[in-house]
Design a protein around this motif. Structure first.
Motif, PDB file in Angstrom:
ATOM      1  N   TYR A  48      49.947  34.189  46.306  1.00  8.87           N
ATOM      2  CA  TYR A  48      49.264  35.478  46.437  1.00  8.87           C
ATOM      3  C   TYR A  48      48.138  35.383  47.458  1.00  8.87           C
ATOM      4  O   TYR A  48      47.626  34.293  47.758  1.00  8.87           O
ATOM      5  N   SER A  82      44.294  36.454  48.682  1.00 11.19           N
ATOM      6  CA  SER A  82      42.982  36.844  48.178  1.00 11.19           C
ATOM      7  C   SER A  82      41.941  36.563  49.246  1.00 11.19           C
ATOM      8  O   SER A  82      41.698  35.404  49.591  1.00 11.19           O
ATOM      9  N   LYS A  83      41.365  37.633  49.810  1.00 11.67           N
ATOM     10  CA  LYS A  83      40.320  37.512  50.828  1.00 11.67           C
ATOM     11  C   LYS A  83      40.778  36.617  51.980  1.00 11.67           C
ATOM     12  O   LYS A  83      40.070  35.676  52.377  1.00 11.67           O
ATOM     13  N   ASN A 113      37.841  33.184  44.568  1.00  8.54           N
ATOM     14  CA  ASN A 113      38.987  33.887  45.147  1.00  8.54           C
ATOM     15  C   ASN A 113      40.252  33.702  44.313  1.00  8.54           C
ATOM     16  O   ASN A 113      41.179  34.507  44.381  1.00  8.54           O
ATOM     17  N   LYS A 114      40.307  32.641  43.518  1.00 11.34           N
ATOM     18  CA  LYS A 114      41.536  32.295  42.814  1.00 11.34           C
ATOM     19  C   LYS A 114      41.710  33.095  41.524  1.00 11.34           C
ATOM     20  O   LYS A 114      40.743  33.455  40.860  1.00 11.34           O
ATOM     21  N   LYS A 115      42.975  33.300  41.161  1.00 10.83           N
ATOM     22  CA  LYS A 115      43.282  33.863  39.852  1.00 10.83           C
ATOM     23  C   LYS A 115      42.992  32.844  38.762  1.00 10.83           C
ATOM     24  O   LYS A 115      42.503  33.178  37.683  1.00 10.83           O
TER      25      LYS A 115
END
Length: 453
Positions: free
Chosen positions: A140, A142-143, A178-180
């Motif tokens: 995924y 993210s930023k 930033n990580k899930k």
């Protein structure tokens, strides 16, 4: 007589009978250097260990039936920082270090792999693999970062034989908002204006370290191959992450069939660290230690076991090589090595037992029989020893530097003063200068001793 090769497979932790995917095309990938600084003695061990495995595989299956790939990581955060510290360009740094690395491989008498791909030459393929992982739902954005989502891969942690929560604790996992999930690892990251970058669907940036080996192994060996090697420190997170992203991107149930890892090198039973002033670069030995002696010392312990690096080990190795040259004869072609002599190497690269056999062959060769001497020299040649002539060996010994005791003691005082003031860079420099001149120093119980190599 059993002539099968047995290897300890880190994936499962058992010694297994090596069964190649295709006996006519054995495939091995080994993690190579990140070229941010000169290689040290810890880097030398996997070079020699997997060189011997390469020789064994060629002997067993044929030299044209083994493909050996060892990568060069020439883009990494460590490289960027090192170039800044040295105030040189990244291209100059990576080129210089790679040249020294290749020289060190020659010094250690290692065979050249079939391929030595560089990470920067395979960026397009890395972008393709990331795109595939995103499309399949394993990664995924993210930023402007791309992350692999670890919990989407059920077998994560099987190489290390640990649960995800145990792996994260105390490991080299980057913490980021930033990580899930904290265990997710980066596949692509944005670059600042003064950092190397490549165009991608997610903006200008550069690949994550783990991704590089997955892409280069696939390019040269395919989606599945026989052996993946490296140091024990790479099991997690590097190799664990390689397995996850490769299997998910390729849609396979296997990445590499056998995972082979060498143990650590310590210095006088202490872990090597720059803060301890005990990092020994391979180049430090070149002037006063023959590469054959260094090679013999590196294989004196079985590759999976820790190896404590000390003066006695190297001294004994040099004395052994010197003694063995008493039976040296030039060979028009290698004499066929007997199965009995080779079996220790077929048994999980048991180099100590092979060396013990060499001692027996040497004693046998002292009878003066020319065929016994040829057998002994051939067995040495097989693992990269006695490859120079007797004259070359003797000339090397004569050209060693000799320094006065006063000079050495003064240099040691300078180094200790530098360490007391926490100027470890100067302390390392003095230590390395002494090593180049053939002086080995050792810190123990608050005192520093020295001896000539």
């Amino acid at each position: 007589m059993n002539k099968d090769i047995f290897l300890t497979n880190s994936y499962g932790g058992k010694k297994e009978n090596f069964q190649p995917i295709d006996e006519k095309n054995i495939k091995m990938y080994v993690c190579g250097p990140t070229v941010y600084d000169d290689p040290h003695i810890g880097n030398a061990r996997p070079l020699v260990v997997f060189d011997i495995l390469y020789k064994v595989l060629k002997c067993k299956y044929g030299k044209d039936r083994v493909t050996y790939v060892r990568n060069i990581t020439d883009i990494d955060d460590k490289i960027i920082q090192s170039a800044k510290d040295k105030k040189i360009s990244i291209a100059e740094l990576t080129n210089n270090v790679n040249i020294k690395f290749q020289e060190d491989c020659n010094y250690l008498n290692c065979d050249t792999p079939n391929f030595q791909p560089k990470a920067t030459e395979n960026i397009n393929e890395m972008i393709e693999m990331i795109s595939s992982l995103i499309k399949k739902g394993y990664a995924y954005e993210s930023k402007k970062h791309i992350y692999f989502e670890v919990n989407k891969f059920n077998d994560y942690g099987k190489l290390s034989n640990k649960k995800i929560e145990d792996l994260i604790s105390g490991s080299r996992v980057d913490v980021s908002s930033n990580k899930k999930n904290p265990e997710d690892f980066v596949l692509w990251k944005p670059s600042s204006e003064d950092e190397p970058s490549w165009q991608s669907p997610w903006g200008n940036g550069r690949p994550g370290w783990h991704l590089e080996c997955s892409v280069m192994s696939k390019k040269y060996l395919g989606e599945k191959f026989d052996i993946h090697g490296g140091g024990r420190d790479l099991i997690f997170p590097h190799h664990e992450n390689e397995i996850a992203q490769s299997r998910c991107a390729n849609g396979t149930d296997v990445f590499s069939n056998y995972w082979v890892h060498n143990g650590f090198i310590t210095l006088s039973n202490e872990k090597m660290a720059k803060s301890q002033g005990n990092i020994l670069k391979i180049s430090d030995f070149k002037k006063n230690v023959n590469g054959q002696a260094l090679r013999l010392a590196l294989i004196s312990a079985q590759y999976r076991q820790p190896l404590d690096w000390n003066d006695k080990l190297l001294d004994e190795s040099q004395k052994t090589i010197d003694k063995w040259y008493k039976s040296y004869v030039a060979l028009d072609k290698p004499k066929l090595i007997s199965d009995d002599d080779l079996l220790p190497l077929y048994d999980d690269l048991n180099t100590p037992k092979y060396i013990a056999n060499l001692h027996k062959l040497f004693e046998k060769s002292q009878s003066g029989n020319i065929e016994d001497k040829k057998e002994f020299v051939s067995a040495c040649n097989f693992i990269g020893l006695l490859t120079e002539t007797k004259d070359e060996w003797d000339n090397f010994k004569k050209n060693k530097s000799i320094l006065s005791d006063d000079y050495i003691e003064n240099k040691i005082k300078e180094r200790n003063q530098a360490r007391d003031s926490k100027n470890y860079e100067l302390a390392d420099k003095i230590r390395n200068e002494l090593l180049e001149k053939g002086v080995q120093i050792e810190d123990k119980d608050g005192k520093t001793s020295w001896k000539f190599k």
